[in-house]
Design an enzyme around this catalytic site. Structure first.
Site, mmCIF file in Angstrom:
data_model
loop_
_atom_site.group_PDB
_atom_site.id
_atom_site.type_symbol
_atom_site.label_atom_id
_atom_site.label_comp_id
_atom_site.label_asym_id
_atom_site.label_seq_id
_atom_site.Cartn_x
_atom_site.Cartn_y
_atom_site.Cartn_z
ATOM 1 N N GLU A 10 -4.628 17.058 9.069
ATOM 2 C CA GLU A 10 -3.417 16.318 8.722
ATOM 3 C C GLU A 10 -2.637 17.050 7.629
ATOM 4 O O GLU A 10 -3.185 17.877 6.900
ATOM 5 C CB GLU A 10 -3.790 14.918 8.196
ATOM 6 C CG GLU A 10 -4.483 14.032 9.216
ATOM 7 C CD GLU A 10 -4.644 12.592 8.733
ATOM 8 O OE1 GLU A 10 -4.328 11.674 9.507
ATOM 9 O OE2 GLU A 10 -5.098 12.382 7.597
ATOM 10 N N ASP A 36 0.491 8.799 1.467
ATOM 11 C CA ASP A 36 0.977 10.165 1.223
ATOM 12 C C ASP A 36 2.340 10.266 0.545
ATOM 13 O O ASP A 36 3.268 9.557 0.944
ATOM 14 C CB ASP A 36 1.141 10.909 2.554
ATOM 15 C CG ASP A 36 -0.020 10.730 3.501
ATOM 16 O OD1 ASP A 36 -1.023 10.107 3.112
ATOM 17 O OD2 ASP A 36 0.087 11.219 4.638
ATOM 18 N N SER A 49 4.216 10.518 7.924
ATOM 19 C CA SER A 49 4.521 11.527 6.910
ATOM 20 C C SER A 49 5.407 12.652 7.407
ATOM 21 O O SER A 49 5.443 12.959 8.600
ATOM 22 C CB SER A 49 3.226 12.109 6.367
ATOM 23 O OG SER A 49 2.636 11.162 5.518
ATOM 24 N N GLN A 53 4.591 7.233 1.888
ATOM 25 C CA GLN A 53 4.137 6.315 2.928
ATOM 26 C C GLN A 53 3.916 4.946 2.296
ATOM 27 O O GLN A 53 3.188 4.824 1.297
ATOM 28 C CB GLN A 53 2.826 6.829 3.537
ATOM 29 C CG GLN A 53 3.024 8.035 4.411
ATOM 30 C CD GLN A 53 3.730 7.663 5.711
ATOM 31 O OE1 GLN A 53 3.119 7.110 6.598
ATOM 32 N NE2 GLN A 53 5.010 7.968 5.810
ATOM 33 N N LEU A 101 0.824 -1.215 0.000
ATOM 34 C CA LEU A 101 0.000 0.000 0.000
ATOM 35 C C LEU A 101 0.854 1.259 0.000
ATOM 36 O O LEU A 101 1.819 1.359 0.758
ATOM 37 C CB LEU A 101 -0.903 0.001 1.232
ATOM 38 C CG LEU A 101 -1.800 1.233 1.438
ATOM 39 C CD1 LEU A 101 -3.160 0.824 2.017
ATOM 40 C CD2 LEU A 101 -1.160 2.278 2.353
ATOM 41 N N ARG A 124 1.105 15.300 13.972
ATOM 42 C CA ARG A 124 2.002 14.646 13.001
ATOM 43 C C ARG A 124 2.170 15.436 11.706
ATOM 44 O O ARG A 124 1.540 16.445 11.500
ATOM 45 C CB ARG A 124 1.479 13.235 12.684
ATOM 46 C CG ARG A 124 0.049 13.183 12.182
ATOM 47 C CD ARG A 124 -0.362 11.748 11.843
ATOM 48 N NE ARG A 124 -1.775 11.653 11.550
ATOM 49 C CZ ARG A 124 -2.717 11.285 12.429
ATOM 50 N NH1 ARG A 124 -2.389 10.974 13.677
ATOM 51 N NH2 ARG A 124 -3.986 11.237 12.067
HETATM 52 C C1 FRU Z 1 -2.560 10.933 5.974
HETATM 53 C C2 FRU Z 1 -1.892 10.216 7.132
HETATM 54 C C3 FRU Z 1 -0.927 11.101 7.878
HETATM 55 C C4 FRU Z 1 -0.010 10.099 8.514
HETATM 56 C C5 FRU Z 1 0.095 9.055 7.444
HETATM 57 C C6 FRU Z 1 0.250 7.650 7.950
HETATM 58 O O1 FRU Z 1 -3.010 10.072 4.991
HETATM 59 O O2 FRU Z 1 -2.870 9.683 8.006
HETATM 60 O O3 FRU Z 1 -1.523 11.977 8.796
HETATM 61 O O4 FRU Z 1 1.234 10.660 8.824
HETATM 62 O O5 FRU Z 1 -1.090 9.141 6.681
HETATM 63 O O6 FRU Z 1 0.509 6.785 6.901
#
Ligand code: FRU
Length: 479
Positions: free
Chosen positions: A218, A44, A104, A60, A41, A162
């Site tokens: 986010e 971000d 992220s 990610q 998968l 985050r």
């Molecule tokens: C956004 C998010 C971020 C986090 C990341 C985790 O899609 O939820 O806030 O850092 O994905 O994969």
């Protein structure tokens, strides 16, 4: 040096790629000119930077499943934003401060050292979440060494804290972090530093109050463009309002001015960046030409992930095309970057098309990897363009509404739609890549981004109107 635990995680991820490469590549829905995970998968885009002559895109990545989990930072590099090379994973969850995910973050150039900031996500033995803003560095842009935690959670926020985005302004470093206040409002929090290691907490610069605008924000990104300070952010918890906020979570922006002395950000209202189904967590960078380039995740958290047919081939999601951001008034326009022209082959054109109450195909205007450009559009009634009998874009010249409709892959082919108001339509620029579509209206005034899954053979593109429409049509095969 990486710890032995991190090296081991990276080795396991590389093995996973090898193990499933032929299955992943055999998927007819695999894209041809977008970034995708080699397996597993992708969400971000992270750490976008033009550094020492190369573009870096991290992302990610969950290598071991097509669900979310302890995220790695995958890594791609490119000289032109079009041809990409996969690099070894940059970061893997391995230490006490990031063992449940290197979440992220962003990248900066610190005097020749490529410096990453990311969120260390930790669930303790009681299942309680902890968050740490962490740093990692590299001198060659390929090997990254973790430097540990630089920011602990300040008072006033929950552990939903985050996605640090760092930039430099007048010899100081600044960071915005996405946050949730203890009152459960989404916030953007500003920090400042002289050396990237010691950070001063300045405070919240934007956010909801009393539950008025989401419970968590986010992936913030703050940058200067054409004299204004743009804040991009992804609020979670907005209720649908007419044509707005139809996806599970939103991605959009504010235009304003940041006062670096007082830490005050005065801004206008929130505008969504994309009107389609799959668009989230955008991040920007400035490149060698001074362009502000944005790439987003072509997905949304908690939105039908497990229904994508690609999961049978052990991968899911992709990133959008790189888009150049232009500010016109207080509106962000998104233009597909110019280098995409490098992908063009086999041009077909139909100048002066006139459709009258009919449905028409044009010779040579079909395919799975296609760029379509309609210019000088004018008409009455409704123009609609149907792609692979699965997704259709239409514009109603009377109602002044643009609509994207697709057969839902999550709900048995049921029709679902996204819409936006648009006072006129002059140009349409459409990029189809197998199972993705990005539609730029009026040179990026509005954009619709979506995935769709038709059957393998279908390559049709049908044009239709119930009244009369004229335009010039150009089509390129891509790749
Ligand atoms: C956004 C998010 C971020 C986090 C990341 C985790 O899609 O939820 O806030 O850092 O994905 O994969």
């Amino acid at each position: 040096m990486k710890s032995s635990n991190e090296r081991r995680q990276i080795q396991l991820a590389e093995e996973e790629i090898k193990k499933y490469a032929s299955i992943v590549e055999s998927d007819p829905n695999r894209l041809r000119y977008h970034l995708m995970p080699p397996v597993g998968l992708m969400n971000d885009p992270n750490g976008l930077i033009y550094w020492k002559g190369q573009y870096h895109v991290f992302y990610q990545w969950m290598p071991f499943a097509t669900t979310h989990g302890a995220k790695f930072w995958g890594h791609y590099t490119s000289h032109d934003l079009i041809h990409w090379e996969r690099q070894a994973p940059a970061l893997a969850p391995s230490e006490w401060f990031d063992r449940n995910g290197c979440y992220s973050g962003s990248a900066v150039d610190n005097d020749g050292v490529l410096t990453l900031f990311y969120t260390g996500n930790v669930k303790d033995d009681q299942g309680v979440r902890h968050t740490y803003q962490c740093m990692a560095i590299s001198t060659d842009g390929l090997h990254f060494e973790k430097k540990g935690v630089v920011i602990y959670l300040p008072d006033g926020y929950t552990a939903h804290f985050r996605d640090p985005k760092v930039w430099k302004y007048k010899n100081k470093w600044y960071m915005v972090v996405g946050a949730q206040s203890v009152q459960l409002d989404g916030k953007v929090v500003l920090f400042c530093s002289e050396d990237l290691i010691h950070w001063e907490h300045i405070g919240s610069i934007a956010g909801g109050e009393n539950g008025t605008f989401g419970y968590m924000w986010e992936c913030p990104d703050l940058f200067h463009l054409s004299g204004k300070d743009v804040l991009i952010v992804c609020p979670q918890g907005l209720q649908p309002e007419g044509m707005h906020y139809q996806n599970v979570y939103q991605a959009g922006y504010f235009i304003g001015q940041l006062n670096y002395e007082t830490g005050q950000y005065i801004h206008g209202t929130f505008t969504e960046l994309d009107r389609g189904f799959e668009f989230y967590a955008p991040q920007t960078m400035v490149d060698e030409h001074g362009r502000r380039i944005m790439i987003a995740w072509m997905g949304v958290p908690d939105q039908d992930e497990n229904k994508h047919p690609t999961i049978y081939y052990r991968w899911v999601h992709a990133l959008t095309l790189p888009r150049e951001l232009i500010l016109i008034g207080d509106k962000l326009y998104q233009r597909p970057i110019e280098q995409l022209q490098l992908l063009r082959s086999e041009k077909v054109q139909y100048p002066n098309v006139s459709l009258q109450k009919e449905k028409r195909k044009f010779d040579g205007v079909k395919g799975k990897t296609v760029e379509l450009l309609l210019k000088h559009i004018d008409g009455k009634g409704v123009l609609s363009i149907n792609i692979q009998h699965h997704v259709s874009f239409s514009y109603d010249f009377e109602q002044k509404i643009a609509t994207l409709e697709r057969e839902s892959f999550a709900r048995n082919g049921e029709k679902e739609r996204r819409q936006c108001a648009l006072s006129s339509l002059q140009t349409l620029h459409i990029f189809i890549d197998t199972s993705s579509i990005e539609i730029f209206l009026n040179e990026g005034e509005e954009v619709f981004t979506a995935r769709f899954f038709s059957n393998e053979e279908n390559e049709d593109i049908l044009f239709q109107t119930n009244e009369q429409v004229t335009f010039h049509l150009y089509k390129w095969k891509l790749c």
